[in-house]
Design an enzyme around this catalytic site. Sequence first.
Site, PDB file in Angstrom:
ATOM      1  N   ASP A  61      -2.776  -2.156  -2.489  1.00  0.00           N
ATOM      2  CA  ASP A  61      -1.316  -2.267  -2.565  1.00  0.00           C
ATOM      3  C   ASP A  61      -0.790  -3.026  -1.347  1.00  0.00           C
ATOM      4  O   ASP A  61      -0.968  -2.598  -0.210  1.00  0.00           O
ATOM      5  CB  ASP A  61      -0.691  -0.870  -2.625  1.00  0.00           C
ATOM      6  CG  ASP A  61       0.752  -0.895  -3.107  1.00  0.00           C
ATOM      7  OD1 ASP A  61       1.460  -1.882  -2.833  1.00  0.00           O
ATOM      8  OD2 ASP A  61       1.173   0.066  -3.764  1.00  0.00           O
ATOM      9  N   SER A  63       5.806  -2.682  -6.794  1.00  0.00           N
ATOM     10  CA  SER A  63       4.502  -2.171  -7.215  1.00  0.00           C
ATOM     11  C   SER A  63       4.506  -1.681  -8.655  1.00  0.00           C
ATOM     12  O   SER A  63       3.492  -1.779  -9.352  1.00  0.00           O
ATOM     13  CB  SER A  63       4.064  -1.033  -6.283  1.00  0.00           C
ATOM     14  OG  SER A  63       3.828  -1.512  -4.984  1.00  0.00           O
ATOM     15  N   HIS A  71       2.889   8.107  -7.683  1.00  0.00           N
ATOM     16  CA  HIS A  71       3.474   6.881  -7.134  1.00  0.00           C
ATOM     17  C   HIS A  71       3.337   5.742  -8.138  1.00  0.00           C
ATOM     18  O   HIS A  71       2.644   5.857  -9.153  1.00  0.00           O
ATOM     19  CB  HIS A  71       2.793   6.535  -5.808  1.00  0.00           C
ATOM     20  CG  HIS A  71       3.672   5.819  -4.846  1.00  0.00           C
ATOM     21  ND1 HIS A  71       3.540   4.474  -4.577  1.00  0.00           N
ATOM     22  CD2 HIS A  71       4.704   6.252  -4.084  1.00  0.00           C
ATOM     23  CE1 HIS A  71       4.445   4.112  -3.684  1.00  0.00           C
ATOM     24  NE2 HIS A  71       5.166   5.174  -3.363  1.00  0.00           N
ATOM     25  N   THR A  98       1.866   2.723  -8.606  1.00  0.00           N
ATOM     26  CA  THR A  98       0.648   2.107  -9.149  1.00  0.00           C
ATOM     27  C   THR A  98      -0.138   3.051 -10.049  1.00  0.00           C
ATOM     28  O   THR A  98      -0.408   2.707 -11.210  1.00  0.00           O
ATOM     29  CB  THR A  98      -0.225   1.556  -8.013  1.00  0.00           C
ATOM     30  OG1 THR A  98       0.528   0.584  -7.275  1.00  0.00           O
ATOM     31  CG2 THR A  98      -1.485   0.907  -8.565  1.00  0.00           C
ATOM     32  N   ASP A 121      -1.466  -6.075  -5.753  1.00  0.00           N
ATOM     33  CA  ASP A 121      -0.300  -6.177  -6.630  1.00  0.00           C
ATOM     34  C   ASP A 121       0.721  -7.181  -6.099  1.00  0.00           C
ATOM     35  O   ASP A 121       1.487  -7.777  -6.848  1.00  0.00           O
ATOM     36  CB  ASP A 121       0.350  -4.809  -6.835  1.00  0.00           C
ATOM     37  CG  ASP A 121       0.579  -4.045  -5.538  1.00  0.00           C
ATOM     38  OD1 ASP A 121       0.201  -4.539  -4.451  1.00  0.00           O
ATOM     39  OD2 ASP A 121       1.132  -2.930  -5.602  1.00  0.00           O
ATOM     40  N   HIS A 122       0.721  -7.386  -4.776  1.00  0.00           N
ATOM     41  CA  HIS A 122       1.646  -8.291  -4.086  1.00  0.00           C
ATOM     42  C   HIS A 122       1.262  -8.257  -2.625  1.00  0.00           C
ATOM     43  O   HIS A 122       0.325  -7.540  -2.240  1.00  0.00           O
ATOM     44  CB  HIS A 122       3.107  -7.831  -4.263  1.00  0.00           C
ATOM     45  CG  HIS A 122       3.320  -6.398  -3.883  1.00  0.00           C
ATOM     46  ND1 HIS A 122       3.344  -5.964  -2.570  1.00  0.00           N
ATOM     47  CD2 HIS A 122       3.465  -5.275  -4.642  1.00  0.00           C
ATOM     48  CE1 HIS A 122       3.513  -4.659  -2.531  1.00  0.00           C
ATOM     49  NE2 HIS A 122       3.580  -4.202  -3.781  1.00  0.00           N
ATOM     50  N   HIS A 171       8.585  -7.025   0.182  1.00  0.00           N
ATOM     51  CA  HIS A 171       7.405  -7.697  -0.349  1.00  0.00           C
ATOM     52  C   HIS A 171       7.576  -9.207  -0.253  1.00  0.00           C
ATOM     53  O   HIS A 171       8.688  -9.709  -0.087  1.00  0.00           O
ATOM     54  CB  HIS A 171       7.185  -7.315  -1.815  1.00  0.00           C
ATOM     55  CG  HIS A 171       6.914  -5.865  -2.023  1.00  0.00           C
ATOM     56  ND1 HIS A 171       6.943  -5.267  -3.268  1.00  0.00           N
ATOM     57  CD2 HIS A 171       6.610  -4.872  -1.147  1.00  0.00           C
ATOM     58  CE1 HIS A 171       6.666  -3.979  -3.142  1.00  0.00           C
ATOM     59  NE2 HIS A 171       6.465  -3.721  -1.868  1.00  0.00           N
TER      60      HIS A 171
END
Length: 439
Positions: free
Chosen positions: A41, A90, A141, A143, A310-311, A404
């Site tokens: 993550d 996310s 959470h 993800t 994811d980023h 992000h």
Amino acid sequence: MKIVVSLLIMLLLQSTLPLRIGIEQAQSQLKPKNVILFIGDGMGISYLSTYRYMQNGEHQRPLKQTFFDQYLVGFQMTQSSDPKEEITDSAAAATAMATGKKTYNGAIAVDLHKKRIKTILEEAKQVGKSTGLVVTTHLTHATPAAFAAHEVHRSMENQIADDLIDDKINGKPKVDILLGGGRDFFVRNDRNVAAEFVQAGYQFVQNRQQLHHGGDHILGLFSPKAMPKAIDRPAQMPHLAEMTKAAIKRLSKNPDGFFLMVEGSQIDTAGHDHDIVAAMSEVNEFEQAVQAGVDFAKQDQETLVLATADHSTGGLTVGNGDGYRFTPQVIKQVKHTPDLIAKEVLKSKDIEETLKKHIQFPLRQEEIQRVKLAVQSKNLDQVDQALETIFTKRSRVGWTTNGHTGEDVPVYAFGPGKQHFTGLLDNTEIAKELFTFIK
């Protein structure tokens, strides 16, 4: 005579080379029985570049590769379909990788119209495979939730916990192994979801020792919310590689195979905080978990291992300020996160001795004064930020945002089917390809 022997050896190697290449190509064409998807993550490419520099000496040339580097096969684009924001969160990114569909930021496995979308984990469970989720944040959470729950917003963590027990497949909970943090969302005044898992045949474990004595269906909740960062984690709590191995050991008993998602959850948290010490600690923990997955896959030969992000988070830069220096090696001389050090400094009667206890390079006088000034405020965040600033400047990293960033992220692969993930991908293609393997 030596020349003749050498020529014979060369001819033998050349004659077997096509056979070995043919075997490797044949293995890559096989359909994997098991899939392990690792998601770092917030782990953008700058985190991995910084990690590579850190693992080498300050003047090491050329840089030695990390464990990740040998398995790099491509990159993926990360943008969501949010109508207002250009950069993904996310939840939307995980939904894309879990379902093959783009959605809005905050969505948990629902589309732009807030309708449920089937996930790869659900497909795996329906066809008889075992399933698992392993994280270091809350199991509710963004993800992990996007692989096993369906809610209109990621903030609905109580409802996500309820989904994990209520939303069954073939009359049973859809996830066989759940390991991570977030006990407060499962043990609540209004509902004890953990107790319901026990009634469904799961073992509820809360520490490392219990994990290793657990059965084939486990709910492991090792902290009230997110687990402590890897560099700060107490001995009674398992690390990510340990949880990954425990999950694989149980899931691999199923002759029909398994799907496992493992998240290095707190690389992202560290990036939001501009905490380079925690960030590199978390990347290191994630690397060890991926290595555990690859080690199993090498032995098993029927397992596809994917690792990606994811980023990226925080806008981490490899270099900062004037000149061309970059010295992240100093990070290895810090023994805990700034957050933990800040808590101890606030309680300490001797600030300088406390700093020396945790920081193994000599601090400059102006750095010590910065910390002392922050201590006068008696504000934990200010002390934490003072320490983060020291480590940022000493390592010469930079940060551009508290949120992000939208750059492409790397994709690593090993095992049968890895050739499907080469080149530049959209994040939805992760799920689309995995669905073809699972069905």
